[in-house]
Design a protein around this motif. Structure first.
Motif, short mmCIF file in Angstrom:
data_model
loop_
_atom_site.label_atom_id
_atom_site.label_comp_id
_atom_site.label_asym_id
_atom_site.label_seq_id
_atom_site.Cartn_x
_atom_site.Cartn_y
_atom_site.Cartn_z
N ILE A 66 -17.18 43.88 16.20
CA ILE A 66 -17.35 44.88 17.45
C ILE A 66 -16.44 46.21 17.26
O ILE A 66 -16.49 47.19 17.24
CB ILE A 66 -17.85 44.45 18.75
N GLY A 72 -16.55 48.36 14.34
CA GLY A 72 -17.67 49.34 14.40
C GLY A 72 -17.41 50.63 15.21
O GLY A 72 -18.04 51.57 14.96
N ILE A 73 -16.00 50.73 15.80
CA ILE A 73 -15.80 51.83 16.52
C ILE A 73 -14.99 52.87 15.46
O ILE A 73 -14.15 52.32 15.01
CB ILE A 73 -14.89 51.46 17.73
N PRO A 74 -15.81 54.03 15.47
CA PRO A 74 -15.18 55.00 14.49
C PRO A 74 -13.85 55.29 14.95
O PRO A 74 -13.54 55.42 16.36
CB PRO A 74 -16.37 56.01 14.62
N VAL A 121 -12.02 57.97 15.01
CA VAL A 121 -11.77 59.03 15.68
C VAL A 121 -12.39 59.11 17.05
O VAL A 121 -11.81 59.92 17.87
CB VAL A 121 -12.42 60.33 14.76
N VAL A 122 -13.39 58.31 17.11
CA VAL A 122 -14.01 58.10 18.69
C VAL A 122 -13.03 57.46 19.61
O VAL A 122 -12.63 57.82 20.75
CB VAL A 122 -15.26 57.46 18.57
N THR A 143 -9.86 59.62 20.53
CA THR A 143 -10.41 60.88 21.52
C THR A 143 -10.53 60.11 22.81
O THR A 143 -9.85 60.58 23.73
CB THR A 143 -11.85 61.33 21.07
N LEU A 144 -11.33 58.98 22.77
CA LEU A 144 -11.27 58.31 24.30
C LEU A 144 -9.96 57.77 24.69
O LEU A 144 -9.64 58.11 26.00
CB LEU A 144 -12.24 56.98 23.92
N LEU A 186 -8.45 61.13 26.05
CA LEU A 186 -8.93 61.40 27.30
C LEU A 186 -8.49 60.71 28.37
O LEU A 186 -8.23 61.28 29.49
CB LEU A 186 -10.39 61.50 27.16
N HIS A 187 -8.32 59.40 28.14
CA HIS A 187 -7.88 58.59 29.28
C HIS A 187 -6.42 58.19 29.46
O HIS A 187 -6.16 58.30 30.41
CB HIS A 187 -8.72 57.05 29.04
N GLN A 213 -4.31 63.90 9.50
CA GLN A 213 -5.91 64.72 9.64
C GLN A 213 -6.08 64.94 10.99
O GLN A 213 -6.50 66.20 11.27
CB GLN A 213 -6.78 63.79 9.01
N LEU A 222 -6.65 68.64 12.82
CA LEU A 222 -7.70 68.86 13.38
C LEU A 222 -7.59 69.26 14.95
O LEU A 222 -8.38 69.90 15.49
CB LEU A 222 -8.87 67.75 13.52
N GLY A 223 -6.49 69.09 15.39
CA GLY A 223 -5.85 69.40 16.72
C GLY A 223 -6.56 68.32 17.68
O GLY A 223 -6.26 68.63 19.03
N ILE A 224 -7.04 67.28 17.26
CA ILE A 224 -7.50 66.20 18.18
C ILE A 224 -6.25 65.62 19.20
O ILE A 224 -6.19 65.72 20.13
CB ILE A 224 -8.21 65.23 17.43
N THR A 282 -23.70 45.16 18.32
CA THR A 282 -22.62 45.62 18.22
C THR A 282 -22.66 47.13 18.82
O THR A 282 -21.83 47.57 19.34
CB THR A 282 -22.20 45.45 16.91
N ILE A 306 -20.51 48.83 21.77
CA ILE A 306 -19.78 50.06 21.36
C ILE A 306 -20.33 50.95 22.47
O ILE A 306 -19.37 51.95 23.06
CB ILE A 306 -19.62 50.26 20.04
N PHE A 364 -8.17 67.52 2.51
CA PHE A 364 -7.97 68.71 2.85
C PHE A 364 -6.97 69.50 2.06
O PHE A 364 -6.96 70.71 1.88
CB PHE A 364 -7.67 68.90 4.18
N VAL A 411 -12.76 67.26 8.48
CA VAL A 411 -11.89 68.08 8.07
C VAL A 411 -12.57 69.18 7.12
O VAL A 411 -12.38 70.43 7.75
CB VAL A 411 -10.70 67.54 7.32
N LYS A 417 -14.41 71.62 9.05
CA LYS A 417 -13.52 72.56 9.79
C LYS A 417 -13.04 73.77 9.01
O LYS A 417 -13.31 74.97 9.20
CB LYS A 417 -12.48 72.11 10.59
N TYR A 474 -18.75 67.94 16.83
CA TYR A 474 -18.12 66.98 17.49
C TYR A 474 -16.77 67.50 17.92
O TYR A 474 -16.22 67.20 18.91
CB TYR A 474 -17.89 65.76 16.60
N LEU A 521 -22.14 51.31 10.85
CA LEU A 521 -22.63 50.21 11.11
C LEU A 521 -23.62 49.97 9.98
O LEU A 521 -23.99 48.97 9.08
CB LEU A 521 -23.33 49.75 12.18
#
Lengths: 513, 317
Positions: A345, A348-350, A352-353, A356-357, A360-361, A444, A448-450, B15, B19, B145, B256, B259, B270, B294
């Motif tokens: 599990i 499976g989380i990318p 970049v996601v 970001t999360l 944010l938190h 990277q 990207l400025g994230i 999964t 998520i 990049f 990248v 952008k 995104y 996945l």
């Protein structure tokens, strides 16, 4: 282990055990050669791999660079020049030799006679000729009122630092005095005579005009092709008393400042003013970025953070992953299955996601860097855990484990004293390969400025690259140097990691995964 | 095999659900975007938020969200970037750019990558092999990049062959669009080429030294025959699933590269959603990336089983 068969032996009386070979002589000869440890063996193999050794030296060099460059650079990360932004590399001592490097050169195309005269004007007043060389001359013929004449168009290279010439600047009276004192002391002229707008066709936004011009700003030369100076001699304008250096040709009547609501406005030679403010001439080994920072120092600052961060992330991931993987691999069965599901599990989380999360938190609560670190750790240890798990499956069925268990070793002892040391080679190697991947992701994301690390670390390679991209065509150096640094760092880390892997696991030599 | 596939897909959906739930709760915990007062959409968005259960417990909200997504493919409306527009519709307009750019890059790079890999493996331990392997190593290490900058500077600026940024418009398959995409396609290709070269080389060198190759030569096949008929086929067991995985991955694209070349794709959407704090778009994009990741994994695993009957994990268990 705790079944009945084992327990049955525990009640045998200890006195009934006897040593069988206590008195017999053993005919085993001692080994003649010196024994060689695992690490020494790996070191020997590593040294034979030329590309890895070279990579190790490059890494060492880059590390030293990151450590030393902010120290030896005369600038700090907070020095942001107002005018010298996205300027090419410049070192006075080398630029003087006219060998085409470190001279702050930029290429300017389609320069007509008017702009060439303008450059000449700057050269004559400041004594520093911005035109380095003429690359190309295009001659076109135009016919104007029946007369045909040649029109020249030049492609030239100019020194951006000299090109700036004069600026208008407002000083307090105290500052004005201070500059004069500094002028007297060093003999460097900062403040130049004032020019009234009415004498230069009413142009107010071009401090580099000190000669007669027409309304378009083109110089009106005299019969010999010389400039006609129009410095102000109107003493009524003078903002403050001037008693310092005067330019050649000044009979003492020129005015050097003008009153400006409680202060004075002057024409200032920016190159010399820069020297006055910073205590030295511009010295930009790698040029400046679009913020006016010294790239040589900024790369070092960014790299310091990247490397420390990557090492920290790898260490934490190694720690978590090794323990998690050991438990999975050692116990197997239902525990393994459940724990694998959890890693599935998380896996499976990318990335970049996740970043970001977390950003944010957590960023407001614990800061940008810790939340960034969490994001890396959240999924980063999975690879290490899988690796350790595989190693455990490989070793746990072997005879030496059975032997140790028979001798009564506990689970923890078996795991960390007997099995884990056998997989240490593989694990060390993967750490060496995790470091570059962390650096790469970090670059990277900052690019990207994230993630914005500027408040914490000053800058980062990714930020420098995104700043460099803004002026890529006019100032390619601003993106070239960070790119070169990051590429070299990643290539050498990967080569080094591969060398380590070959050295620690000679059997997997040449395989790439 | 069928049972294995069903099991894998079920696990994947589970999964994905977990998520999505985590993402969803984390996103909803953030204060929702403030709405402008005098906008006709504000009222509608407020009503929609009410309907989405913004004031109810998170699990209830999640249930409403899930129901809308599954039954109506309704991911909510954008409340910042594309004020009042349907998120799913925006997303679908962004997808073609990403897919097409990545598709070109894969079509370009897979044959080159495999060819280089085969060449290096056949010339193992010669200067050709060393050159290819070292270059592969270097190319893989350098982030994409950096290539993008080199290509943009040299090909677009110095030589003027290509436009700087991708052409605007939706004529995805026109020639002008193709040319304007090329810098991005090339920048993406380097890493993919190197990846395939490495996989192919590693696999083929191993196959070439195996005993059945010796047998093939002993029974009278020439080296070329043995390589084409036996080695390449066995090598495909690893390479083909990698190709499948790559094809699934094309939809995710590269943040990248999108952008740098201003590709109006999902990656750019995104980034804008993150910077603009547009949570519904962010949610959709996050689910999309998760699902793609996945799915790529599952496709690789299943295609292994299809290509090589020996590796049917489900049947063994």
């Amino acid at each position: 282990m705790t079944d009945n068969k084992n327990n049955a032996y525990q009640h045998i009386d200890k006195s009934r055990f006897v040593f069988t070979q206590m008195d017999t002589a053993l005919h085993d000869t001692k080994l003649e050669t010196k024994s060689r440890s695992y690490l020494a063996d790996a070191w020997l193999r590593f040294r034979k791999n030329k590309s890895s050794v070279v990579a190790a030296f490059i890494i060492a060099f880059l590390l030293i660079f990151a450590l030393v460059s902010p120290i030896i650079s005369p600038y700090t990360i907070n020095d942001k020049d107002r005018f010298y932004q996205s300027y090419a590399p410049y070192v006075e001592a080398i630029a003087e030799k006219h060998i085409g490097i470190f001279d702050g050169a930029t290429t300017r195309s389609s320069q007509n006679e008017k702009s060439m005269t303008f450059w000449r004007g700057i050269a004559e007043e400041t004594g520093r000729d911005p035109v380095l060389r003429i690359l190309n001359t295009v001659t076109t013929q135009t016919t104007h009122r029946g007369k045909t004449r040649d029109v020249y168009s030049y492609t030239i290279e100019t020194n951006q630092y000299y090109e700036k010439g004069m600026i208008y600047s407002v000083f307090s009276y105290a500052e004005f005095e201070k500059i004069q004192a500094w002028q007297d002391e060093t003999g460097i002229q900062v403040i130049y005579p004032y020019v009234e707008p009415k004498d230069i066709a009413g142009i107010t936004d071009n401090p580099n005009l000190w000669y007669k011009v027409d309304s378009s700003g083109a110089a009106k030369l005299d019969a010999d092709g010389n400039f006609v100076p129009v410095y102000s001699t109107n003493q009524a304008l003078a903002g403050a008393e001037y008693h310092s250096l005067r330019i050649p040709g000044d009979d003492g009547s020129y005015v050097y400042s003008t009153a400006k609501s409680g202060a004075v406005q002057c024409r200032v030679n920016y190159y010399n003013y820069y020297t006055y403010v910073n205590g030295h001439e511009p010295f930009y080994l790698f040029g400046t970025n679009s913020m006016g920072q010294d790239l040589f120092m900024a790369i070092g600052i960014g790299a310091r953070f990247s490397i420390i961060f990557a090492v920290l992330v790898s260490a934490i991931n190694l720690f978590i992953g090794a323990i998690y993987g050991s438990i999975e691999g050692y116990y197997g069965g239902a525990i393994d299955l459940t724990m694998e599901r959890i890693s599935d599990i998380l896996g499976g989380i990318p990335f970049v996601v996740a970043t970001t999360l977390f950003q944010l938190h957590l960023a407001q609560k614990v800061g940008v860097v810790p939340s960034f670190l969490f994001a890396f750790v959240l999924t980063g240890w999975l690879g290490m855990a899988a690796l350790t798990r595989r190693q455990f499956y490989r070793f746990k069925g072997q005879e030496f484990i059975l032997a140790a268990r028979t001798l009564g070793a506990s689970d923890a002892r078996l795991m960390f004293k007997h099995i884990f040391p056998n997989s240490i080679g593989t694990i060390i190697t993967s750490v060496a390969l995790v470091i570059p991947s962390v650096i790469s992701s970090e670059t990277q994301l900052t690019y990207l400025g994230i993630i914005n690390l500027s408040d914490f670390a000053g800058t980062s390679i990714g930020t420098l690259m995104s700043q460099g991209q803004v002026a890529m065509t006019s100032a390619p150096h601003a993106i070239f140097f960070p790119s070169l640094f990051i590429s070299l760092l990643l290539i050498s880390f990967n080569l080094f990691g591969n060398g380590l892997r070959d050295a620690f696991n000679p059997t997997t030599r040449g395989e790439d995964d | 095999m069928g049972k294995y596939i069903v099991k894998r897909i079920f696990l994947m959906l589970f999964t994905l659900l977990v998520i999505t739930l985590i993402c969803f709760v984390l996103v909803r915990m953030l204060p929702p975007a403030e709405l402008p007062l005098n906008d006709p959409h504000t009222k509608i968005i407020e009503l929609r938020r009410e309907a989405a259960g913004y004031n109810k417990p998170y699990l209830v909200q999640f249930w409403i969200f899930l129901k809308n997504v599954v039954t109506k493919f309704d991911w909510g409306v954008s409340d910042k970037l594309y004020f009042g527009q349907d998120v799913a519709a925006i997303f679908l307009t962004k997808l073609p750019a990403t897919v097409i750019v990545n598709l070109y890059s894969i079509i370009l790079s897979i044959p080159i990558g495999i060819a280089l890999g085969v060449w290096a493996a056949l010339k193992k331990n010669t200067w050709i092999d060393y050159t290819i392997s070292t270059l592969t190593m270097i190319v893989i290490s350098v982030p994409s990049f950096v290539y993008a900058f080199i290509i943009q500077y040299v090909l677009s600026f110095k030589l003027g062959w290509f436009p700087f940024l991708m052409k605007a418009g939706t004529d995805w398959l026109s020639w002008g669009m193709f040319v304007s995409m090329l810098p991005a396609v090339l920048s993406l290709s380097f890493t993919v080429i190197a990846g395939f070269t490495r996989t192919t080389r590693a696999e083929l060198t191993e196959v070439l030294t195996s005993e059945f190759m010796l047998l093939a030569r002993t029974k009278g096949l020439t080296r070329a025959q043995a390589t084409v008929r036996h080695a390449l086929k066995n090598c495909a067991v690893v390479v083909v699933p990698a190709i499948f995985g790559e094809f699934i991955g094309i939809m995710a694209g590269s943040l990248v590269i999108e952008k740098i070349f201003a590709i109006p794709g999902v990656g750019n959407l995104y980034l804008n959603a993150i910077n603009g704090r547009d949570y519904n778009i962010f949610m959709l994009d996050s689910c999309f990336y998760t699902a793609i990741g996945l799915a790529a994994g599952i496709v690789v695993d299943i295609s292994y089983g299809f290509i090589d009957p020996r590796i049917r994990m489900g049947s063994k268990k």
